[in-house]
Design a protein around this motif. Structure first.
Motif, PDB file in Angstrom:
ATOM      1  N   LEU B   7      51.036 -22.012 -15.919  1.00 58.80           N
ATOM      2  CA  LEU B   7      49.753 -21.927 -16.634  1.00 58.80           C
ATOM      3  C   LEU B   7      48.930 -20.727 -16.161  1.00 58.80           C
ATOM      4  O   LEU B   7      48.382 -19.965 -16.967  1.00 58.80           O
ATOM      5  N   GLN B   8      48.856 -20.533 -14.832  1.00 58.48           N
ATOM      6  CA  GLN B   8      48.071 -19.424 -14.266  1.00 58.48           C
ATOM      7  C   GLN B   8      48.612 -18.070 -14.736  1.00 58.48           C
ATOM      8  O   GLN B   8      47.832 -17.167 -15.065  1.00 58.48           O
ATOM      9  N   THR B   9      49.927 -17.926 -14.781  1.00 58.85           N
ATOM     10  CA  THR B   9      50.544 -16.668 -15.234  1.00 58.85           C
ATOM     11  C   THR B   9      50.254 -16.446 -16.713  1.00 58.85           C
ATOM     12  O   THR B   9      49.955 -15.321 -17.142  1.00 58.85           O
ATOM     13  N   PHE B  10      50.333 -17.528 -17.499  1.00 58.81           N
ATOM     14  CA  PHE B  10      50.009 -17.418 -18.931  1.00 58.81           C
ATOM     15  C   PHE B  10      48.573 -16.920 -19.104  1.00 58.81           C
ATOM     16  O   PHE B  10      48.314 -16.007 -19.902  1.00 58.81           O
ATOM     17  N   LEU B  11      47.647 -17.491 -18.333  1.00 58.77           N
ATOM     18  CA  LEU B  11      46.235 -17.068 -18.433  1.00 58.77           C
ATOM     19  C   LEU B  11      46.081 -15.607 -18.016  1.00 58.77           C
ATOM     20  O   LEU B  11      45.343 -14.845 -18.661  1.00 58.77           O
ATOM     21  N   ASP B  12      46.758 -15.201 -16.944  1.00 52.60           N
ATOM     22  CA  ASP B  12      46.687 -13.800 -16.484  1.00 52.60           C
ATOM     23  C   ASP B  12      47.187 -12.851 -17.570  1.00 52.60           C
ATOM     24  O   ASP B  12      46.587 -11.802 -17.810  1.00 52.60           O
ATOM     25  N   ARG B  13      48.288 -13.228 -18.226  1.00 50.65           N
ATOM     26  CA  ARG B  13      48.854 -12.345 -19.267  1.00 50.65           C
ATOM     27  C   ARG B  13      47.957 -12.299 -20.496  1.00 50.65           C
ATOM     28  O   ARG B  13      47.845 -11.278 -21.170  1.00 50.65           O
ATOM     29  N   LEU B  14      47.317 -13.444 -20.789  1.00 48.76           N
ATOM     30  CA  LEU B  14      46.376 -13.505 -21.916  1.00 48.76           C
ATOM     31  C   LEU B  14      45.231 -12.516 -21.676  1.00 48.76           C
ATOM     32  O   LEU B  14      44.797 -11.813 -22.596  1.00 48.76           O
ATOM     33  N   ALA B  15      44.753 -12.456 -20.436  1.00 50.81           N
ATOM     34  CA  ALA B  15      43.598 -11.610 -20.096  1.00 50.81           C
ATOM     35  C   ALA B  15      43.951 -10.129 -19.995  1.00 50.81           C
ATOM     36  O   ALA B  15      43.071  -9.270 -20.056  1.00 50.81           O
ATOM     37  N   SER B  16      45.231  -9.821 -19.865  1.00 49.68           N
ATOM     38  CA  SER B  16      45.634  -8.447 -19.563  1.00 49.68           C
ATOM     39  C   SER B  16      45.467  -7.523 -20.768  1.00 49.68           C
ATOM     40  O   SER B  16      45.247  -7.975 -21.887  1.00 49.68           O
ATOM     41  N   GLY B  17      45.608  -6.222 -20.511  1.00 48.38           N
ATOM     42  CA  GLY B  17      45.514  -5.227 -21.569  1.00 48.38           C
ATOM     43  C   GLY B  17      46.814  -5.076 -22.340  1.00 48.38           C
ATOM     44  O   GLY B  17      47.126  -3.985 -22.824  1.00 48.38           O
ATOM     45  N   SER B  18      47.569  -6.154 -22.476  1.00 43.78           N
ATOM     46  CA  SER B  18      48.789  -6.159 -23.276  1.00 43.78           C
ATOM     47  C   SER B  18      48.506  -7.008 -24.520  1.00 43.78           C
ATOM     48  O   SER B  18      47.768  -7.993 -24.455  1.00 43.78           O
ATOM     49  N   SER B  19      49.110  -6.608 -25.648  1.00 43.70           N
ATOM     50  CA  SER B  19      48.772  -7.278 -26.917  1.00 43.70           C
ATOM     51  C   SER B  19      49.248  -8.722 -26.980  1.00 43.70           C
ATOM     52  O   SER B  19      48.669  -9.547 -27.696  1.00 43.70           O
ATOM     53  N   THR B  20      50.324  -9.021 -26.262  1.00 42.85           N
ATOM     54  CA  THR B  20      50.838 -10.388 -26.295  1.00 42.85           C
ATOM     55  C   THR B  20      51.027 -10.910 -24.869  1.00 42.85           C
ATOM     56  O   THR B  20      51.374 -10.129 -23.981  1.00 42.85           O
ATOM     57  N   PRO B  21      50.820 -12.192 -24.649  1.00 45.92           N
ATOM     58  CA  PRO B  21      50.311 -13.156 -25.619  1.00 45.92           C
ATOM     59  C   PRO B  21      48.828 -12.922 -25.917  1.00 45.92           C
ATOM     60  O   PRO B  21      48.112 -12.412 -25.060  1.00 45.92           O
TER      61      PRO B  21
END
Lengths: 207, 207
Positions: B7-21
């Motif tokens: 879950l924490q990694t998903f949230l980090d990726r959501l917040a990042s400057g990458s379009s997905t997720p």
């Protein structure tokens, strides 16, 4: 910690016939997703020539969103901890009058903690709603829909946290504790209700 | 798969400057959390003497919620896949007229797929909203607040998925494709808007 669980496992446990994780943890996840998406919009906006005029402002929004996300992520596990604490208090012995009084006091104290966690979650969700307004207005138009998802997620987190405040307050006898907290949650929900449609419409107009 | 991320990694990726997720995956997570919480309320209701009168009905709600959860969990990764597909189409060569025509057709086709995923997500979210009404009315009162969190999560998922439909439809030229899908998403959102406050109030009255 619960935030280290795979998303699929978290969802399976949410659906199960176990009390935790439940809606309080889901509220934390929704708020944290809202904060993360505000952060995403900021990360697509800062350092870009086209958005130089709002660069300083969006850097502040990004920092505030990341701070709110950290608090909301904490609420995911904290909600489980305070629930377990309430259950432990209900499980205390109640054979004698002394035991009954001690158990009653422990339950009341645990319920107060179980109120503070969703109240803090609701406060952070309202902060994310405010930040999503900046992201909706000034964020990179390529990802502005994510500001719309952010405001919906934070609003759902707010209303969900409010339900958990209502549940616990309903069993707390100390009105010097409950009254200011009910006033605060009502004000937070009112602010969320007053903002969500306007921010969503700002996003739609910029799609 | 993305649902296997912590879950924490998903949230980090959501917040990042990458379009997905991005917001489309967050919509799937919210819908899936809503479905999971309807399931949780059902799991606290079926097989209990106190709720024998609604046992058969709640077993049906549970099965439908689990089916919707499976579809919504699929949408989390599917949203990433169709976005990548759109980006790949935009990256096709465009030196000659033939290449330009082929690229244009590939983009239009990819945008259609990128519309179908959030539309399916929105449909499943509305189904969760309907199921949450049963959970709110008939579910075990000890966990009825979770039915309130479910309806808020599914509603946020619906509105978020709708934004992703609007975004993609805006770039699709084929009105025989876009018009029925815009009519459907408008009807789904209207149903959600008409239901959410009523279901939330049903929950509050049973807390």
């Amino acid at each position: 910690m619960i935030e280290d669980l795979p998303l699929q496992t978290f969802l399976d446990r949410l659906a199960s016939g176990s009390s935790t994780p439940g809606g309080g943890s889901a509220a934390g996840v929704m708020g944290a997703m809202g904060a993360a998406l505000v952060g995403m919009v900021c990360n697509f906006t800062v350092g870009r020539e086209k958005y130089a005029a709002v660069d300083a402002q969006m850097r502040e929004v990004l920092a505030a969103a990341e701070s709110a996300r950290a608090r909301l992520t904490e609420a995911i596990a904290a909600d489980v901890a305070v629930f377990d604490h309430v259950m432990a208090a209900y499980g205390l012995p109640k054979s004698s009058d002394d035991e009954k009084a001690a158990r009653s006091a422990a339950i009341q104290e645990a319920l107060k903690q179980a109120t503070e966690v969703p109240l803090a979650c609701a406060r952070a969700c309202v902060e994310v709603i405010r930040l999503s307004a900046d992201a909706a207005r000034h964020g990179n138009t390529n990802v502005v829909s994510d500001a719309g998802v952010a405001v919906m997620a934070a609003y759902a987190g707010l209303k969900s946290a409010a339900l958990n405040v209502y549940v616990n307050v309903g069993s707390i006898e100390d009105t010097t504790f409950t009254q200011p907290r009910m006033s605060e949650i009502d004000a937070l929900v009112a602010e969320g209700e007053a903002s969500v449609a306007r921010i969503f419409d700002t996003v739609r107009a910029r799609l």
